[in-house]
Design an enzyme around this catalytic site. Structure first.
Site, mmCIF file in Angstrom:
data_model
loop_
_atom_site.group_PDB
_atom_site.id
_atom_site.type_symbol
_atom_site.label_atom_id
_atom_site.label_comp_id
_atom_site.label_asym_id
_atom_site.label_seq_id
_atom_site.Cartn_x
_atom_site.Cartn_y
_atom_site.Cartn_z
ATOM 1 C CG ASP A 91 -2.081 0.924 1.074
ATOM 2 O OD1 ASP A 91 -2.144 1.342 0.044
ATOM 3 O OD2 ASP A 91 -3.074 0.917 1.889
ATOM 4 C CG ASP A 92 -1.160 4.883 -0.767
ATOM 5 O OD1 ASP A 92 -1.661 4.182 0.044
ATOM 6 O OD2 ASP A 92 -1.528 6.171 -1.228
ATOM 7 C CG ASP A 95 -3.605 7.993 8.350
ATOM 8 O OD1 ASP A 95 -3.720 8.282 9.519
ATOM 9 O OD2 ASP A 95 -4.130 8.962 7.601
#
Length: 158
Positions: A91-92, A95
């Site tokens: 994933d980028d 969070d």
């Protein structure tokens, strides 16, 4: 508290994704790569290329939009990846960890890697490249366009 933004351009994203591939070399070889859509698709493609993985899969988890956070929903499971054994999930960004928790439940045996990590989600990933503060919003190249931005001091009212 002022919102902080960290802008990532295409070249930096490519460099950071390639750095992630370097770091992942010691954990492979991987049977395949699962991209967490949508943000993880480009980093996953770069990592898959660098690791010479030809088997690509996606998992789509919807957790929020630009306005609000909602209950995570898996709208497309990664059928080919089984329980994740031998698979790399990319994933980028991690969070809050909401998406990572959902994907971990689907693929408990996979290696989870992100390009960027915030403190709340960092414990949920196995490998990442860059940590940013929890109160920083990362602006990815697919979400932005070039335009004038006021100087920081002007925005702060100084």
């Amino acid at each position: 508290m002022a919102e902080k933004y960290y802008t990532v351009g295409w070249e930096q994203l490519h460099r950071d994704s390639k750095a992630l591939a370097w770091r992942l070399m010691e954990h492979g070889p991987f049977r395949g790569v699962v991209a967490i859509t949508r943000g993880g698709m480009i980093p996953a493609a770069i990592v898959a290329r660098e690791l010479e993985c030809r088997l690509l899969e996606t998992v789509s988890v919807v957790t929020y939009d630009e306005e609000s956070m909602g209950q995570p929903q898996v709208v497309k499971p990664p059928l080919a990846a089984g329980d994740g054994t031998g698979w790399l999930v990319v994933d980028d960004l991690v969070d809050t960890g909401t998406t990572a928790k959902v994907v971990r439940a689907l693929l408990p045996q996979a290696h989870l890697a992100t390009v960027y990590a915030k403190p709340a989600g960092k414990p949920l990933v196995d490998t990442f490249i860059t940590e940013v503060s929890q109160d920083t919003w990362i602006l990815f190249p697919w979400d932005t366009e070039a335009q004038f931005v006021a100087p920081i001091a002007r925005k702060a009212g100084k």
